[in-house]
Design a protein around this motif. Structure first.
Motif, mmCIF file in Angstrom:
data_model
loop_
_atom_site.group_PDB
_atom_site.id
_atom_site.type_symbol
_atom_site.label_atom_id
_atom_site.label_comp_id
_atom_site.label_asym_id
_atom_site.label_seq_id
_atom_site.Cartn_x
_atom_site.Cartn_y
_atom_site.Cartn_z
ATOM 1 N N GLU A 1 -2.670 8.541 14.698
ATOM 2 C CA GLU A 1 -1.903 9.794 14.759
ATOM 3 C C GLU A 1 -0.485 9.607 14.226
ATOM 4 O O GLU A 1 0.039 10.463 13.498
ATOM 5 C CB GLU A 1 -1.853 10.306 16.203
ATOM 6 C CG GLU A 1 -3.171 10.856 16.738
ATOM 7 C CD GLU A 1 -4.103 9.782 17.279
ATOM 8 O OE1 GLU A 1 -5.175 10.145 17.783
ATOM 9 O OE2 GLU A 1 -3.762 8.585 17.194
ATOM 10 N N LEU A 2 0.140 8.503 14.593
ATOM 11 C CA LEU A 2 1.516 8.264 14.140
ATOM 12 C C LEU A 2 1.571 8.039 12.629
ATOM 13 O O LEU A 2 2.452 8.579 11.942
ATOM 14 C CB LEU A 2 2.109 7.061 14.878
ATOM 15 C CG LEU A 2 2.350 7.237 16.377
ATOM 16 C CD1 LEU A 2 2.807 5.932 17.010
ATOM 17 C CD2 LEU A 2 3.372 8.335 16.645
ATOM 18 N N MET A 3 0.647 7.236 12.090
ATOM 19 C CA MET A 3 0.640 7.006 10.644
ATOM 20 C C MET A 3 0.363 8.299 9.880
ATOM 21 O O MET A 3 0.959 8.542 8.835
ATOM 22 C CB MET A 3 -0.380 5.920 10.279
ATOM 23 C CG MET A 3 0.072 4.513 10.636
ATOM 24 S SD MET A 3 -0.904 3.186 9.859
ATOM 25 C CE MET A 3 -2.386 3.231 10.845
ATOM 26 N N ARG A 4 -0.525 9.116 10.415
ATOM 27 C CA ARG A 4 -0.860 10.374 9.754
ATOM 28 C C ARG A 4 0.299 11.371 9.847
ATOM 29 O O ARG A 4 0.705 11.964 8.838
ATOM 30 C CB ARG A 4 -2.119 10.978 10.374
ATOM 31 C CG ARG A 4 -2.569 12.264 9.691
ATOM 32 C CD ARG A 4 -3.745 12.888 10.401
ATOM 33 N NE ARG A 4 -3.391 13.276 11.768
ATOM 34 C CZ ARG A 4 -4.035 12.846 12.840
ATOM 35 N NH1 ARG A 4 -5.049 11.997 12.723
ATOM 36 N NH2 ARG A 4 -3.665 13.251 14.047
ATOM 37 N N ASP A 5 0.864 11.570 11.032
ATOM 38 C CA ASP A 5 1.905 12.587 11.207
ATOM 39 C C ASP A 5 3.198 12.246 10.486
ATOM 40 O O ASP A 5 3.902 13.138 9.993
ATOM 41 C CB ASP A 5 2.190 12.796 12.701
ATOM 42 C CG ASP A 5 1.114 13.639 13.375
ATOM 43 O OD1 ASP A 5 0.059 13.856 12.745
ATOM 44 O OD2 ASP A 5 1.319 14.073 14.524
ATOM 45 N N PHE A 6 3.531 10.945 10.437
ATOM 46 C CA PHE A 6 4.770 10.542 9.775
ATOM 47 C C PHE A 6 4.545 10.033 8.351
ATOM 48 O O PHE A 6 5.511 9.716 7.661
ATOM 49 C CB PHE A 6 5.487 9.469 10.607
ATOM 50 C CG PHE A 6 6.037 9.986 11.915
ATOM 51 C CD1 PHE A 6 7.108 10.872 11.933
ATOM 52 C CD2 PHE A 6 5.481 9.604 13.118
ATOM 53 C CE1 PHE A 6 7.609 11.359 13.130
ATOM 54 C CE2 PHE A 6 5.976 10.077 14.326
ATOM 55 C CZ PHE A 6 7.045 10.969 14.326
#
Length: 441
Positions: free
Chosen positions: A50-55
């Motif tokens: 989620e973090l890699m995708r959102d940022f």
């Protein structure tokens, strides 16, 4: 103070020690905050996709996002160690909880990567008070002979926080989203700060009770830069201080880096596990570490030695990590068993705090505790982003749902620093000087 009955102050002779329930209540709130510290520290592990995708980031930047916590946690250790003498644990605990809640809110609310890093930095700097507060309250509210056992129990609380940051947090992320979960945890941490303000007191004497702390710990000195530097220079004159500092990093760093960031994607790459199943294995590791902390602390107190159980644990850790990473024939069940034993052996790190504290005069307790804790975090500061850089260097170009995917071979190269540092810790601990569980004069 004179001890003869003819000159003893009448009031001091009739002051009782605090009741056990009060000691546990005061110390327990500090321990609950320390549980939250581990939760915040380990939270990125189950939301890497989620973090890699959102940022829109890769492994190296994800490693830095997580490590911003540790950069500021380490930077604040020595100042916080000095502030325990001037502010006292109560003010530190309340201030740390309020700032940690603010940082977590910032992290969960922003879509900007730089602001997210700032939020993690605030969390790291503010939660630097957690472990020092737990140990300082233990020194004031419990007899010295129980310090090893109580500090082991404190680390147990911390590991329970890391446990909540595995499967339970993953379930919360799947249900509420990672942002909603982050904002909810910020509210809980703010509540801990309010509870600390109401219940916690620095010393039993503030309730007209007899303190367990030695006189040197009851003096509140004003923290100055020159005083901080002077105390730091003094503790490093003792060989055990720097040996323990570096050795702790080679045991705490690997397990926190694995369970706190890279374990879940590694287990997916090697065994094909989905995030929830990978989080379960990381949870097993954390449970074993948590269970071992009071065991090692109590054992060390009972046998009256620090070096022997400390060295045994470090040797087991080093062997375990080498088998986990490089014994490719291990099936998942055997891998999990080795991981459990390695994690249990990691519980020996609790001895480092009592060992370091006994290696210097008691007035330097805050400073030497801070330096030992720096050692704990040093592994995370260097290993989390370092492994990320090695993974990016060995990345094949594979992507899945907008996030980079790394091969098992890339993790073999990325985890080399874990094995090397674990072996170095064994050597350093073998060079320490036994204290026989006695405080240095």
């Amino acid at each position: 103070m004179p001890t003869g009955p003819a000159v003893q102050a009448p009031n001091s002779a009739i002051k009782p020690h605090p009741a056990a329930w009060l000691c546990w209540c005061v110390w327990g709130i500090g321990a609950i905050f320390y549980l939250a510290v581990f939760f915040l520290r380990a939270a990125p592990a189950v939301m890497t996709t989620e973090l890699m995708r959102d940022f829109g980031i890769g492994a190296a930047r994800l490693g830095n996002l997580s490590a911003f916590y540790f950069y500021f946690y380490v930077a604040m250790q020595i100042p916080v160690g000095a502030l325990t003498n001037s502010w006292g644990p109560r003010k530190l605990l309340v201030t740390g909880a309020v700032l940690a809640a603010a940082g977590q809110f910032l992290f969960g609310a922003t879509s900007n990567f730089a602001i997210a890093c700032a939020g993690r930095a605030i969390i790291g700097g503010s939660t630097a008070v957690g472990w020092l507060v737990v140990l300082r309250l233990a020194a004031h509210w419990f007899p010295n002979r129980r310090f090893g056992s109580i500090s082991g129990l404190g680390l147990l609380f911390g590991n329970l926080g890391a446990l909540f940051a595995q499967v339970p947090l993953r379930l919360a992320v799947e249900y509420f989203g990672w942002r909603g979960t982050a904002l909810g945890s910020a509210a809980v941490i703010l509540g801990i700060g309010l509870l600390a303000w109401i219940v916690v007191r620095d010393d039993p004497s503030q309730k007209n009770l007899e303190s367990y702390a030695p006189p040197a710990l009851r003096i509140h000195d004003k923290a100055t830069l020159s005083g901080i530097l002077k105390g730091l220079r003094r503790v490093f004159l003792f060989r055990n201080t720097w040996l323990i500092l570096v050795a702790q990093g080679g045991m705490v760093g690997p397990i926190m880096t694995f369970t706190g960031l890279w374990g879940a994607p590694y287990l997916k790459a090697r065994f094909g596990l989905e995030p929830r199943a990978a989080a379960t294995i990381c949870s097993v590791m954390i449970i074993c570490w948590a269970a071992a902390s009071p065991v090692f602390g109590g054992l060390s107190d009972r046998i009256g030695k620090r070096k022997t159980p400390y060295l045994f644990g470090s040797l087991t850790c080093a062997l375990g990590w080498i088998l986990m990473i490089y014994a490719k024939g291990l099936p998942l069940a055997a891998f999990t068993a080795v991981a459990a034993v390695t994690s249990f052996a990691t519980g020996c790190v609790i001895i480092g705090f009592a060992y370091g504290r006994e290696s210097v005069p008691p007035q330097h307790m805050g400073t030497v505790t801070a330096t030992t804790n720096i050692g704990n975090m040093l592994g995370n500061v260097l290993l989390q982003p370092g492994i990320g850089m090695l993974l990016d260097r060995n990345w094949s170009g594979a992507m899945f749902h907008g996030a980079r995917v790394y091969s098992p071979a890339a993790y073999d190269a990325g985890f080399l620093p874990i094995a090397a540092w674990a072996l170095l810790s064994c050597l350093l601990i073998s060079l320490t000087r036994e204290t026989q569980c006695r405080q240095s004069a």
